[in-house]
Design a protein around this motif. Sequence first.
Motif, short mmCIF file in Angstrom:
data_model
loop_
_atom_site.label_atom_id
_atom_site.label_comp_id
_atom_site.label_asym_id
_atom_site.label_seq_id
_atom_site.Cartn_x
_atom_site.Cartn_y
_atom_site.Cartn_z
N GLY A 1 0.76 -1.25 0.00
CA GLY A 1 0.00 0.00 0.00
C GLY A 1 0.79 1.30 0.00
N ALA A 2 2.11 1.25 0.25
CA ALA A 2 2.87 2.52 0.30
C ALA A 2 2.81 3.24 -1.06
N THR A 3 3.00 2.48 -2.13
CA THR A 3 2.99 3.09 -3.47
C THR A 3 1.63 3.72 -3.75
N VAL B 1 9.33 -2.21 -3.98
CA VAL B 1 10.56 -2.96 -4.22
C VAL B 1 10.63 -4.16 -3.26
N ARG B 2 10.99 -5.30 -3.81
CA ARG B 2 11.32 -6.45 -2.96
C ARG B 2 12.61 -7.08 -3.46
N ASP B 3 13.51 -7.31 -2.53
CA ASP B 3 14.81 -7.94 -2.84
C ASP B 3 15.50 -7.24 -4.01
N GLY B 4 15.49 -5.91 -3.95
CA GLY B 4 16.23 -5.13 -4.94
C GLY B 4 15.53 -4.96 -6.27
N LYS B 5 14.34 -5.55 -6.41
CA LYS B 5 13.64 -5.46 -7.71
C LYS B 5 12.33 -4.71 -7.57
N ILE B 6 12.03 -3.84 -8.52
CA ILE B 6 10.70 -3.23 -8.53
C ILE B 6 9.70 -4.30 -8.94
N TYR B 7 8.45 -4.13 -8.56
CA TYR B 7 7.45 -5.17 -8.78
C TYR B 7 7.33 -5.52 -10.27
N LYS B 8 7.16 -6.83 -10.49
CA LYS B 8 7.25 -7.40 -11.84
C LYS B 8 6.31 -6.75 -12.87
N CYS C 1 9.01 2.84 -4.09
CA CYS C 1 8.80 2.84 -2.65
C CYS C 1 9.66 1.72 -2.09
N ASN C 2 10.62 2.10 -1.26
CA ASN C 2 11.50 1.12 -0.62
C ASN C 2 11.88 1.64 0.76
N GLU C 3 12.34 0.74 1.60
CA GLU C 3 12.58 1.15 2.99
C GLU C 3 14.02 1.61 3.25
N LYS C 4 14.97 1.19 2.41
CA LYS C 4 16.38 1.46 2.72
C LYS C 4 16.97 2.49 1.76
N PRO C 5 17.08 3.74 2.20
CA PRO C 5 17.59 4.79 1.32
C PRO C 5 18.97 4.46 0.73
N GLU D 1 21.21 1.98 -6.20
CA GLU D 1 21.46 0.70 -6.87
C GLU D 1 20.17 0.10 -7.45
N ILE D 2 19.07 0.26 -6.73
CA ILE D 2 17.79 -0.27 -7.22
C ILE D 2 17.41 0.43 -8.53
N ILE D 3 17.57 1.75 -8.54
CA ILE D 3 17.25 2.51 -9.75
C ILE D 3 18.16 2.08 -10.90
N GLY E 1 10.43 6.73 -0.20
CA GLY E 1 10.46 5.99 1.07
C GLY E 1 9.49 4.83 1.00
N GLY E 2 9.18 4.25 2.15
CA GLY E 2 8.28 3.09 2.15
C GLY E 2 8.17 2.51 3.54
N TYR E 3 7.42 1.43 3.62
CA TYR E 3 7.21 0.78 4.92
C TYR E 3 8.36 -0.17 5.22
N LYS E 4 8.62 -0.35 6.50
CA LYS E 4 9.59 -1.38 6.91
C LYS E 4 9.01 -2.75 6.53
N ALA E 5 9.88 -3.65 6.09
CA ALA E 5 9.42 -4.98 5.68
C ALA E 5 8.62 -5.63 6.79
N TYR E 6 7.51 -6.17 6.45
CA TYR E 6 6.60 -6.88 7.36
C TYR E 6 6.07 -5.98 8.48
N ALA E 7 6.10 -4.67 8.26
CA ALA E 7 5.58 -3.75 9.28
C ALA E 7 4.74 -2.67 8.63
C1 LIG Z 1 10.02 -9.37 1.31
C2 LIG Z 1 10.40 -7.92 1.26
C3 LIG Z 1 11.57 -7.54 0.61
C4 LIG Z 1 11.96 -6.18 0.57
N1 LIG Z 1 13.14 -5.85 -0.07
C5 LIG Z 1 13.55 -4.54 -0.03
C6 LIG Z 1 14.78 -4.19 -0.63
O1 LIG Z 1 15.49 -5.01 -1.23
N2 LIG Z 1 15.18 -2.89 -0.51
C7 LIG Z 1 14.45 -1.94 0.14
O2 LIG Z 1 14.89 -0.78 0.22
N3 LIG Z 1 13.23 -2.24 0.66
C8 LIG Z 1 12.76 -3.51 0.60
N4 LIG Z 1 11.55 -3.85 1.15
C9 LIG Z 1 10.67 -2.80 1.69
C10 LIG Z 1 9.57 -2.44 0.68
O3 LIG Z 1 10.14 -1.92 -0.49
C11 LIG Z 1 8.59 -1.44 1.31
O4 LIG Z 1 7.87 -2.14 2.31
C12 LIG Z 1 7.65 -0.74 0.34
O5 LIG Z 1 6.77 0.05 1.12
C13 LIG Z 1 6.88 -1.71 -0.55
O6 LIG Z 1 5.99 -1.00 -1.40
P1 LIG Z 1 4.39 -1.25 -1.34
O7 LIG Z 1 3.96 -0.93 0.11
O8 LIG Z 1 3.79 -0.31 -2.31
O9 LIG Z 1 4.13 -2.68 -1.67
C14 LIG Z 1 11.15 -5.19 1.20
C15 LIG Z 1 9.94 -5.59 1.82
C16 LIG Z 1 9.58 -6.91 1.86
C17 LIG Z 1 8.29 -7.31 2.56
#
Ligand SMILES: Cc1cc2nc3c(=O)[nH]c(=O)nc-3n(C[C@H](O)[C@H](O)[C@H](O)COP(=O)(O)O)c2cc1C
Length: 144
Positions: A12-14, A52-59, A82-86, A91-93, A112-118
Amino acid sequence: MAVLVLYATKTGATEQCVKILAEEISNCTICNIEMEKPNIKDFDRIILGAGVRDGKIYKPIRDFIKKNHTELLEKRVGYFICNEKPKETEEIIERNIPADLKEAAICIESFGGYKAYAAPKEGSDKLKGIFLDKIKAFSEQFMK
Ligand SMILES: Cc1cc2nc3c(=O)[nH]c(=O)nc-3n(C[C@H](O)[C@H](O)[C@H](O)COP(=O)(O)O)c2cc1C
C-alpha cells in the motif's frame, strides 16, 4: 496535457504516494496495473511507480517498462519507487531502469516506504515512512 500515473503495490505505500501525487497533479489518470493496462499512446506524460522487494521493482511494472521501452523513450516520463532502505535506492534505480530511459527521464525518486513486514495496520498512519516533501518536489519537477 494527458498524464497517466501507473503503479504496482503490495502493501500500500505506493498507492498512498499515488494519492498524494494525484492531489498535486490535477486531472491525471490513475491506474493500478494489476486492474487495468492502459494504452500509453493516449498520454503525453507518464509516471511509473512501484514498490521494491529484494532489490527489484514489482514485476508488472518491470514487464511494462520492458514491453514499452521504445514508446517510453518518446514520452515525458517520471519514475518513483517505494522502498525502505535509502542506502539501496541508487542501486535499485540503476538495476531496474534501463540506462537510456534513466537518461531521458524527467525525474526519478524514492518516496520511502514501509519497513518490511511492518506495513501500517488498519486505522494507523498510512504515511509512516513516506517522504511527503519528496512527492511534492517530484510533482513540481514533473509538471515544469
Ligand atoms: C520481502 C520484502 C523484501 C523487501 N526488499 C527490499 C529491498 O530489497 N530494498 C528496500 O529498500 N526495501 C525492501 N523492502 C521494503 C519495501 O520496499 C517497502 O515495504 C515498500 O513500502 C513496498 O511497497 P508497497 O507498500 O507499495 O508494496 C522489502 C519488503 C519486503 C516485505
